[in-house]
Design a protein around this motif. Structure first.
Motif, PDB file in Angstrom:
ATOM      1  N   ALA A 192       0.824  -1.206   0.000  1.00  0.00           N
ATOM      2  CA  ALA A 192       0.000   0.000   0.000  1.00  0.00           C
ATOM      3  C   ALA A 192       0.863   1.261   0.000  1.00  0.00           C
ATOM      4  CB  ALA A 192      -0.923  -0.013   1.213  1.00  0.00           C
ATOM      5  N   GLN A 193       1.973   1.214   0.741  1.00  0.00           N
ATOM      6  CA  GLN A 193       2.892   2.351   0.739  1.00  0.00           C
ATOM      7  C   GLN A 193       3.474   2.562  -0.655  1.00  0.00           C
ATOM      8  OE1 GLN A 193       3.912   4.446   3.661  1.00  0.00           O
ATOM      9  NE2 GLN A 193       4.276   5.597   1.771  1.00  0.00           N
ATOM     10  N   ARG A 194       3.800   1.467  -1.342  1.00  0.00           N
ATOM     11  CA  ARG A 194       4.317   1.558  -2.714  1.00  0.00           C
ATOM     12  C   ARG A 194       3.273   2.206  -3.627  1.00  0.00           C
ATOM     13  NH1 ARG A 194       7.766  -1.654  -5.991  1.00  0.00           N
ATOM     14  NH2 ARG A 194       7.639  -0.927  -8.143  1.00  0.00           N
ATOM     15  N   ALA A 195       2.010   1.799  -3.493  1.00  0.00           N
ATOM     16  CA  ALA A 195       0.954   2.363  -4.329  1.00  0.00           C
ATOM     17  C   ALA A 195       0.785   3.853  -4.065  1.00  0.00           C
ATOM     18  CB  ALA A 195      -0.368   1.626  -4.064  1.00  0.00           C
TER      19      ALA A 195
ATOM     20  N   SER B 221      -8.118  -8.037   8.478  1.00  0.00           N
ATOM     21  CA  SER B 221      -9.306  -7.357   7.963  1.00  0.00           C
ATOM     22  C   SER B 221      -8.965  -5.959   7.463  1.00  0.00           C
ATOM     23  CB  SER B 221     -10.367  -7.283   9.063  1.00  0.00           C
ATOM     24  OG  SER B 221     -11.454  -6.499   8.655  1.00  0.00           O
ATOM     25  N   ALA B 222      -8.284  -5.176   8.318  1.00  0.00           N
ATOM     26  CA  ALA B 222      -8.018  -3.775   7.978  1.00  0.00           C
ATOM     27  C   ALA B 222      -6.979  -3.640   6.871  1.00  0.00           C
ATOM     28  CB  ALA B 222      -7.557  -3.027   9.231  1.00  0.00           C
ATOM     29  N   CYS B 223      -5.881  -4.366   6.977  1.00  0.00           N
ATOM     30  CA  CYS B 223      -4.800  -4.215   6.001  1.00  0.00           C
ATOM     31  C   CYS B 223      -5.187  -4.771   4.640  1.00  0.00           C
ATOM     32  CB  CYS B 223      -3.528  -4.900   6.508  1.00  0.00           C
ATOM     33  SG  CYS B 223      -2.874  -4.182   8.030  1.00  0.00           S
ATOM     34  N   GLY B 224      -5.941  -5.880   4.640  1.00  0.00           N
ATOM     35  CA  GLY B 224      -6.380  -6.439   3.366  1.00  0.00           C
ATOM     36  C   GLY B 224      -7.292  -5.487   2.615  1.00  0.00           C
ATOM     37  N   ASP B 225      -8.288  -4.965   3.308  1.00  0.00           N
ATOM     38  CA  ASP B 225      -9.216  -4.026   2.660  1.00  0.00           C
ATOM     39  C   ASP B 225      -8.509  -2.736   2.256  1.00  0.00           C
ATOM     40  OD1 ASP B 225     -11.357  -5.720   2.791  1.00  0.00           O
ATOM     41  OD2 ASP B 225     -12.275  -4.784   4.551  1.00  0.00           O
TER      42      ASP B 225
ATOM     43  N   LEU C  47      -3.348   8.028   2.243  1.00  0.00           N
ATOM     44  CA  LEU C  47      -2.332   8.141   3.293  1.00  0.00           C
ATOM     45  C   LEU C  47      -2.888   7.699   4.641  1.00  0.00           C
ATOM     46  CD1 LEU C  47       0.394   9.067   4.436  1.00  0.00           C
ATOM     47  CD2 LEU C  47      -0.558  11.377   4.586  1.00  0.00           C
ATOM     48  N   VAL C  48      -4.113   8.121   4.955  1.00  0.00           N
ATOM     49  CA  VAL C  48      -4.726   7.717   6.218  1.00  0.00           C
ATOM     50  C   VAL C  48      -4.854   6.205   6.302  1.00  0.00           C
ATOM     51  CG1 VAL C  48      -6.866   7.797   7.570  1.00  0.00           C
ATOM     52  CG2 VAL C  48      -5.951   9.887   6.554  1.00  0.00           C
ATOM     53  N   GLU C  49      -5.269   5.586   5.198  1.00  0.00           N
ATOM     54  CA  GLU C  49      -5.416   4.126   5.192  1.00  0.00           C
ATOM     55  C   GLU C  49      -4.070   3.430   5.373  1.00  0.00           C
ATOM     56  OE1 GLU C  49      -8.693   2.175   2.882  1.00  0.00           O
ATOM     57  OE2 GLU C  49      -8.319   3.878   1.549  1.00  0.00           O
ATOM     58  N   VAL C  50      -3.032   3.936   4.733  1.00  0.00           N
ATOM     59  CA  VAL C  50      -1.710   3.320   4.855  1.00  0.00           C
ATOM     60  C   VAL C  50      -1.200   3.429   6.288  1.00  0.00           C
ATOM     61  CG1 VAL C  50       0.713   3.485   4.160  1.00  0.00           C
ATOM     62  CG2 VAL C  50      -1.093   3.664   2.433  1.00  0.00           C
ATOM     63  N   GLU C  51      -1.290   4.611   6.879  1.00  0.00           N
ATOM     64  CA  GLU C  51      -0.767   4.807   8.228  1.00  0.00           C
ATOM     65  C   GLU C  51      -1.576   4.032   9.264  1.00  0.00           C
ATOM     66  OE1 GLU C  51       2.018   6.186   9.148  1.00  0.00           O
ATOM     67  OE2 GLU C  51       2.500   6.619   7.056  1.00  0.00           O
ATOM     68  N   THR C  52      -2.885   3.988   9.078  1.00  0.00           N
ATOM     69  CA  THR C  52      -3.718   3.206   9.996  1.00  0.00           C
ATOM     70  C   THR C  52      -3.380   1.723   9.894  1.00  0.00           C
ATOM     71  OG1 THR C  52      -5.513   4.818   9.778  1.00  0.00           O
ATOM     72  CG2 THR C  52      -6.083   2.666  10.671  1.00  0.00           C
TER      73      THR C  52
END
Length: 356
Positions: free
Chosen positions: A234-237, A302-306, A269-274
């Protein structure tokens, strides 16, 4: 835990990052996936010999570094960001299964091999499914019969540990690769390697101990490990999308100056950091065998996959038409998100395990 890496962990991440920058750029990754083995053997050797990535979470009495699973997750996040095609995930899961078996003799024999870089795999449907996935291999004395599909790194494994039913209870067995019929399975994400393993009376050696406990430990560690890979991806994306927005000009302006796109990238960014926070929490819980480790790993899955799925999808949208081409790396990130989502259970399956 303190939600920040220690100086030693930062140095570990930086060292891995430097190795990957030198040996796992886009061209190197593509070349490795197109090779006969599908992974970068030279990079794997460098990571094992110079950094010791396969030995981090293995106890010192088994020739490991005696660090923790958390340090392994730090490495996995960097590997996820680089999309590096190396077999660390399968080897980590196999090592955790062996440690969970409690068979000191087998651990003393096999874990030093994994720590040194021997490619190992756990042939069990739970790797691509939930922890209660049915076991399709049965033990008849010292022989195994059955099939396991989508075995991670199954065609490259030098050490194969198999989950099989011994009577009505699950048990672990060690089987030589040349005793198994192995068929490589094409995958959408070519940076991951899968194979179907068929056992036709294959001679096997039973690993002592509780097979159920070993598989539960392997699934929990694998779930946390995949979450770390998802955070890196996700960070790469996000990084690629922000970089592109500062280069692409539309209507005479950089697209990164458009407020609507700024908002979407801020949400990414919020999703990656969370995701990173909950991934670290899960990995730390696994490393310390915390009471809430199962809850935290299910939450992370659950969170990281989504999050990875959504961030990768947004990256494709914000890159425009070039993002769906084979030549552009963002398509590889999207495929990695789809593939990792299938390992160790789907996000909704993990959500169902969480307390109300």
């Amino acid at each position: 835990m303190h939600f920040g890496l220690s100086p030693e962990q930062q140095e570990l991440a930086g060292t891995v990052r430097k190795v990957l920058a030198r040996s796992a750029d886009s061209m190197a990754v593509r070349a490795a996936t197109e090779s006969a083995t599908g992974f970068d053997a030279a990079l794997w050797e460098t990571l094992c010999e110079q950094v010791g990535v396969a030995a981090l979470a293995i106890p010192e009495e088994y020739d490991g570094f005696g660090a923790t699973f958390f340090e392994t997750s730090v490495v996995l996040e960097e590997l996820g960001k680089a999309l590096a095609p190396v077999p660390l995930l399968s080897s980590v899961v196999t090592a955790e299964a062996l440690l969970g078996s409690g068979d000191a003799a087998v651990c003393g024999e096999l874990l030093p091999q994994i720590a040194a870089g021997t490619v190992a795999t756990l042939a069990w449907a739970g790797v691509t499914g939930a922890a209660d996935a049915p076991i399709g291999v049965r033990a008849e004395g010292d022989a195994l019969t059955g099939t396991v599909q989508a075995v991670l790194d199954g065609d490259n494994a030098e050490l194969i540990v198999v989950a099989a039913l011994d009577g009505d209870a699950p048990a672990l067995f060690v089987v030589a690769p040349d005793a198994v019929r192995i068929e490589q399975v094409p995958a959408m994400d070519t940076t991951l390697r899968f194979a179907t393993l068929t056992f036709e009376g294959a001679p096997a050696r039973r690993i002592a101990g509780d097979g159920s406990a070993a598989l539960a430990r392997a699934h929990r560690a694998g779930t946390a490990a995949v979450a770390a890979l998802q955070v890196g991806g996700a960070q790469r994306a996000l990084d690629m999308t922000v970089g592109y927005s500062l280069e692409r000009v539309q209507f005479g302006r950089l697209i990164g100056s458009f407020q609507a796109l700024k908002h979407r990238m801020a949400d990414m960014l919020v999703e990656v950091e969370t995701s990173r926070s909950i991934s670290w929490a899960a990995s730390y819980a696994v490393a310390t065998d915390a009471d809430d480790a199962d809850v935290l790993t299910a939450s992370a899955a659950s969170a990281c996959g989504d999050a990875f799925m959504h961030v990768a999808g947004e990256a494709v949208q914000l890159h425009g038409g070039i993002a769906i081409t084979w030549e552009h790396d963002i398509s590889w990130v999207f495929k990695r998100a789809q593939a990792l989502n299938q390992l160790f259970g789907l996000p909704h399956q993990h959500r169902a395990l969480l307390p109300l």
